[in-house]
Design a protein around this motif. Structure first.
Motif, mmCIF file in Angstrom:
data_model
loop_
_atom_site.group_PDB
_atom_site.id
_atom_site.type_symbol
_atom_site.label_atom_id
_atom_site.label_comp_id
_atom_site.label_asym_id
_atom_site.label_seq_id
_atom_site.Cartn_x
_atom_site.Cartn_y
_atom_site.Cartn_z
ATOM 1 N N LYS A 190 0.838 -1.203 0.000
ATOM 2 C CA LYS A 190 0.000 0.000 0.000
ATOM 3 C C LYS A 190 0.875 1.257 0.000
ATOM 4 C CE LYS A 190 -3.955 2.069 2.364
ATOM 5 N NZ LYS A 190 -4.835 2.000 3.548
ATOM 6 N N ARG A 199 2.347 1.928 -3.420
ATOM 7 C CA ARG A 199 1.368 2.452 -4.374
ATOM 8 C C ARG A 199 1.232 3.968 -4.266
ATOM 9 N NH1 ARG A 199 -1.503 -2.655 -3.474
ATOM 10 N NH2 ARG A 199 -2.902 -1.750 -1.925
ATOM 11 N N ARG A 200 1.701 4.527 -3.162
ATOM 12 C CA ARG A 200 1.677 5.986 -3.004
ATOM 13 C C ARG A 200 2.922 6.639 -3.603
ATOM 14 N NH1 ARG A 200 -0.092 7.087 3.141
ATOM 15 N NH2 ARG A 200 0.041 9.244 2.405
ATOM 16 N N ALA A 232 -1.307 -0.679 -13.946
ATOM 17 C CA ALA A 232 -1.010 -0.127 -12.621
ATOM 18 C C ALA A 232 -2.289 0.197 -11.854
ATOM 19 C CB ALA A 232 -0.149 1.129 -12.766
ATOM 20 N N GLN A 233 -3.356 0.525 -12.588
ATOM 21 C CA GLN A 233 -4.634 0.790 -11.915
ATOM 22 C C GLN A 233 -5.379 -0.503 -11.599
ATOM 23 O OE1 GLN A 233 -6.541 3.887 -14.481
ATOM 24 N NE2 GLN A 233 -6.370 5.121 -12.625
ATOM 25 N N VAL A 256 -4.524 -2.114 -8.296
ATOM 26 C CA VAL A 256 -5.090 -1.537 -7.069
ATOM 27 C C VAL A 256 -6.616 -1.556 -7.061
ATOM 28 C CG1 VAL A 256 -3.072 -0.099 -6.703
ATOM 29 C CG2 VAL A 256 -5.010 0.861 -7.938
ATOM 30 N N THR A 303 -8.863 -0.390 -9.387
ATOM 31 C CA THR A 303 -9.602 0.754 -9.939
ATOM 32 C C THR A 303 -10.722 0.248 -10.856
ATOM 33 O OG1 THR A 303 -7.572 2.063 -9.886
ATOM 34 C CG2 THR A 303 -9.362 2.896 -11.278
ATOM 35 N N ILE A 308 -10.725 3.609 -15.301
ATOM 36 C CA ILE A 308 -9.537 3.339 -16.118
ATOM 37 C C ILE A 308 -9.734 3.898 -17.525
ATOM 38 C CG2 ILE A 308 -8.182 1.501 -17.221
ATOM 39 C CD1 ILE A 308 -8.592 -0.150 -14.647
ATOM 40 N N SER A 334 -9.188 7.697 -17.150
ATOM 41 C CA SER A 334 -7.914 8.239 -16.667
ATOM 42 C C SER A 334 -6.722 7.901 -17.554
ATOM 43 C CB SER A 334 -7.641 7.772 -15.232
ATOM 44 O OG SER A 334 -7.654 6.367 -15.152
ATOM 45 N N ARG A 387 2.641 5.299 -16.501
ATOM 46 C CA ARG A 387 2.277 4.205 -15.589
ATOM 47 C C ARG A 387 2.607 4.583 -14.140
ATOM 48 N NH1 ARG A 387 5.604 -1.091 -16.622
ATOM 49 N NH2 ARG A 387 7.192 0.321 -15.828
ATOM 50 N N ASN A 427 -1.665 6.455 -10.705
ATOM 51 C CA ASN A 427 -2.330 6.381 -9.400
ATOM 52 C C ASN A 427 -2.083 7.627 -8.549
ATOM 53 O OD1 ASN A 427 -3.605 3.871 -9.787
ATOM 54 N ND2 ASN A 427 -1.696 2.786 -9.324
ATOM 55 N N ARG A 428 -1.655 8.698 -9.190
ATOM 56 C CA ARG A 428 -1.447 10.001 -8.551
ATOM 57 C C ARG A 428 -0.570 9.914 -7.300
ATOM 58 N NH1 ARG A 428 -3.884 13.398 -11.489
ATOM 59 N NH2 ARG A 428 -5.788 12.968 -12.632
#
Length: 227
Positions: free
Chosen positions: A76, A79-80, A103-104, A107, A109, A114, A117, A150, A154-155
Motif C-alpha cells: 500500500k 502504491r503511493r 497499474a490501476q 489496485v 480501480t 480506467i 484516466s 504508468r 495512481n497520482r
C-alpha cells in the motif's frame, strides 16, 4: 516530506553503502541525487522504496516511519510512490494503454475510471495517438514516457526516477526531463538519480552529491547550500 536521519547501511558483505546520511526533502521539491557508481545513490532509493532496510537511522516519508511499518502495509505504501527505471520495465505483450492501465488494475480501480484516466494520462505524456502500439513499436523516449505515465496513473505524492534518461539520446533525455519538470509543477515531489551532469546543469534544481556513501554537497538551484 521525506526525512532521512543519520542513515547508514552496511551490507552482509561488509560493504558500507551509506554512512550517516541526513537529507530532508520538502513536499513539491525537485531534487537530483548525483554521484559515481557505488556512491550510495541506488541504496538510498531502495530504502525509500522499502526494498532494503537501513542498518541505522530513521526514514520518514509523509509522516510514515518506514522502520515501524508492518510488512503487510508495504504494498500500500509503494502504491503511493511512483517509480521510473532506466530500462523502462514495460510489459512487452501489452499495448501502451494496457501497460498504463495495469497499474490501476493492480489496485482495483473500476474499469470505467480506467477508461477515463488512461487516455488523460497518455495525453499528458504526449502519446495519445499511440495507445494501441506495443513497446517494440516505440522509440526509447516513447517507452520511457509510457513508464512515466504508468508511474503517475495512481497520482503518487512522490516520483522516484532511477537514471530515467540513461538509455536515451540527448534530445529524448531533454524531453523526458521537461516532462518530469511539468509533473513537478503540478505538485508531485520528484527525486531523480542520474549520472548526467549535462542534465543537472541545464535543469538548475537542487543537487545532492554523494561519494562513498556520504552526502558531500547539497546545493539549491540558486547556488546556496541547502539547510
Amino acid at each position: 516530506m521525506i526525512e532521512i536521519s543519520n542513515v547508514s547501511k552496511t551490507y552482509e558483505t561488509g560493504n558500507k553503502a551509506l554512512r550517516n546520511v541526513n537529507i530532508t526533502i520538502k513536499d513539491g521539491e525537485f531534487v537530483f541525487i548525483v554521484g559515481k557508481s557505488g556512491s550510495g545513490k541506488s541504496t538510498l532509493l531502495k530504502i525509500l522504496l522499502k526494498e532494503t532496510e537501513p542498518t541505522y537511522g530513521r526514514v520518514v516519508v509523509n509522516d510514515m516511519n518506514l522502520q515501524r511499518m508492518p510488512r503487510r502495509y508495504v504494498p500500500k505504501y509503494r502504491r503511493r510512490l511512483g517509480f521510473v527505471f532506466q530500462d523502462f520495465r514495460l510489459l512487452k505483450d501489452r499495448t501502451v494503454f494496457e501497460n498504463v492501465a495495469f497499474a490501476q488494475r493492480v489496485v482495483g480501480t473500476p474499469a470505467r475510471k480506467i477508461r477515463e484516466s488512461v487516455p488523460a494520462m497518455l495525453q499528458l505524456v504526449g502519446l495519445s495517438s499511440k495507445y494501441k502500439f506495443y513497446p517494440s513499436q516505440l522509440s526509447g523516449g516513447e517507452q520511457q514516457r509510457v513508464a512515466i505515465a504508468r508511474a503517475l496513473i495512481n497520482r503518487p505524492e512522490v516520483l522516484l526516477a532511477d537514471e530515467p534518461t540513461g538509455n536515451l539520446d540527448s534530445q529524448n533525455a531533454g524531453e523526458i526531463m521537461k516532462l518530469l519538470e511539468e509533473i513537478n509543477e503540478k505538485g508531485t515531489t520528484v527525486i531523480v538519480v542520474t549520472h548526467s551532469r549535462e542534465i543537472v546543469e541545464r535543469m538548475k534544481k537542487r543537487v545532492i552529491t554523494m561519494e562513498k556513501g556520504m552526502v558531500v554537497s547539497d546545493v539549491k538551484e540558486s547556488g546556496d547550500t541547502h539547510d
